[in-house]
Design a protein around this motif. Structure first.
Motif, short mmCIF file in Angstrom:
data_model
loop_
_atom_site.label_atom_id
_atom_site.label_comp_id
_atom_site.label_asym_id
_atom_site.label_seq_id
_atom_site.Cartn_x
_atom_site.Cartn_y
_atom_site.Cartn_z
N THR A 94 54.05 -33.06 -0.79
CA THR A 94 52.93 -32.56 0.15
C THR A 94 53.40 -31.18 0.74
O THR A 94 54.63 -31.04 0.84
CB THR A 94 52.78 -33.47 1.33
OG1 THR A 94 53.98 -33.37 2.08
CG2 THR A 94 52.24 -34.83 0.93
N GLY A 95 52.51 -30.39 0.65
CA GLY A 95 52.75 -29.01 1.16
C GLY A 95 51.78 -28.03 0.90
O GLY A 95 50.70 -28.37 0.88
N GLN A 96 52.00 -26.70 0.97
CA GLN A 96 50.80 -25.94 0.55
C GLN A 96 51.32 -24.59 -0.48
O GLN A 96 52.60 -24.45 -0.52
CB GLN A 96 50.39 -25.18 2.00
CG GLN A 96 49.95 -26.04 2.76
CD GLN A 96 49.52 -25.26 4.18
OE1 GLN A 96 50.22 -24.31 4.54
NE2 GLN A 96 48.59 -25.87 4.95
N TYR A 97 50.61 -23.93 -0.81
CA TYR A 97 50.98 -22.93 -1.87
C TYR A 97 50.78 -21.50 -0.70
O TYR A 97 49.97 -21.54 0.19
CB TYR A 97 50.13 -22.74 -2.89
CG TYR A 97 50.09 -23.75 -4.04
CD1 TYR A 97 51.09 -23.44 -4.87
CD2 TYR A 97 49.76 -24.89 -4.04
CE1 TYR A 97 51.58 -24.54 -5.96
CE2 TYR A 97 50.08 -26.00 -4.98
CZ TYR A 97 51.20 -25.70 -5.93
OH TYR A 97 51.15 -26.41 -6.73
N ARG A 98 51.80 -20.73 -0.80
CA ARG A 98 51.79 -19.48 -0.03
C ARG A 98 51.73 -18.11 -0.84
O ARG A 98 52.25 -18.19 -2.11
CB ARG A 98 52.96 -19.82 0.89
CG ARG A 98 52.78 -20.91 1.84
CD ARG A 98 54.02 -21.02 2.67
NE ARG A 98 54.04 -22.03 3.62
CZ ARG A 98 54.71 -22.28 4.44
NH1 ARG A 98 55.64 -21.53 4.62
NH2 ARG A 98 54.62 -23.36 5.15
N ARG A 106 48.02 -16.30 3.74
CA ARG A 106 46.96 -16.98 2.80
C ARG A 106 47.66 -18.26 2.67
O ARG A 106 48.78 -18.48 2.26
CB ARG A 106 46.57 -16.48 1.74
CG ARG A 106 45.50 -17.36 1.02
CD ARG A 106 45.02 -16.64 -0.32
NE ARG A 106 44.30 -17.64 -1.03
CZ ARG A 106 44.24 -17.28 -2.44
NH1 ARG A 106 44.54 -16.26 -3.06
NH2 ARG A 106 43.43 -18.34 -2.96
N ARG A 107 47.04 -19.39 2.63
CA ARG A 107 47.34 -20.94 2.37
C ARG A 107 46.51 -21.18 1.21
O ARG A 107 45.35 -21.00 1.25
CB ARG A 107 47.62 -21.57 3.40
CG ARG A 107 48.84 -21.30 4.32
CD ARG A 107 50.13 -21.23 3.84
NE ARG A 107 51.00 -20.90 4.96
CZ ARG A 107 51.42 -19.63 4.91
NH1 ARG A 107 51.25 -18.64 4.30
NH2 ARG A 107 52.37 -19.53 6.20
N GLY A 108 47.26 -22.07 0.25
CA GLY A 108 45.95 -22.49 -0.74
C GLY A 108 46.55 -24.09 -1.33
O GLY A 108 47.77 -24.54 -0.92
N GLN A 109 45.59 -24.69 -1.71
CA GLN A 109 45.98 -26.13 -2.54
C GLN A 109 45.46 -25.88 -4.20
O GLN A 109 44.66 -25.13 -4.38
CB GLN A 109 45.18 -27.04 -1.81
CG GLN A 109 45.67 -27.29 -0.15
CD GLN A 109 46.97 -27.68 -0.04
OE1 GLN A 109 47.63 -28.46 -1.04
NE2 GLN A 109 47.68 -27.40 0.82
N PHE A 128 54.66 -22.88 -4.18
CA PHE A 128 54.42 -24.08 -3.27
C PHE A 128 55.65 -24.24 -2.43
O PHE A 128 56.82 -23.94 -2.95
CB PHE A 128 54.57 -25.31 -4.46
CG PHE A 128 54.38 -26.63 -3.74
CD1 PHE A 128 53.28 -26.97 -3.19
CD2 PHE A 128 55.39 -27.31 -3.52
CE1 PHE A 128 52.91 -28.16 -2.64
CE2 PHE A 128 55.13 -28.50 -2.81
CZ PHE A 128 53.92 -29.10 -2.31
N ASP A 131 56.40 -29.91 2.35
CA ASP A 131 56.32 -29.89 3.86
C ASP A 131 57.66 -30.64 4.08
O ASP A 131 58.49 -31.20 3.19
CB ASP A 131 55.32 -31.05 4.34
CG ASP A 131 54.13 -30.37 4.33
OD1 ASP A 131 53.78 -29.12 4.36
OD2 ASP A 131 53.02 -31.18 4.30
#
Length: 132
Positions: A94-98, A106-109, A128, A131
């Motif tokens: 789990t986490g986010q792309y930055r 900006r954050r992305g999935q 990526f 978390d």
């Protein structure tokens, strides 16, 4: 530099990265593509996104006339959804792309096909961050 200015710059960079395909469409229709690409080049080279938006008449705070429907960026071939080894439990991260440069907020999935988002400004995949 003032913290509020840094935060504004990061948000403006995120706006440009997210909406650049739609902004390019507007620029093409309005015959200001050369001005846009010149301004984006300055931002890529470390210039201010806030200044670029101001010069182009773009407003990240308002609706700005930018259509939010856009193509989905991908890295890797279409349909690549990762691998799974038979007999081993599924690994879930789990986490986010930055932002790959760390300049914007900006954050992305991954999209519905599992493709990694990419930075519209630098045209490289986002990074990526898992978390904790």
């Amino acid at each position: 530099m003032d913290r509020s200015l840094v935060a504004t710059e990061r948000l403006t960079l995120a706006y440009l990265c997210t909406h650049l395909p739609a902004i390019r469409d507007l620029a093409e229709a309005g015959s200001w593509s050369e001005n846009l690409e010149w301004a984006i080049g300055k931002v890529r080279d470390g210039g201010s996104a806030t200044v670029a938006c101001r010069e182009l008449g773009l407003s990240p705070e308002g609706p700005g006339g930018v259509d939010e429907t856009r193509r989905s960026g991908s890295a890797g071939p279409p349909g690549s959804t990762g691998g799974r080894l038979v007999g081993l439990p599924e690994v879930v991260l789990t986490g986010q792309y930055r932002c790959p440069s760390g300049r914007c907020s900006r954050r992305g999935q991954r999209d519905d096909r599992g493709r990694v988002p990419f930075c519209e400004l630098s045209d490289v995949t986002m990074l990526f961050h898992a978390d904790p």
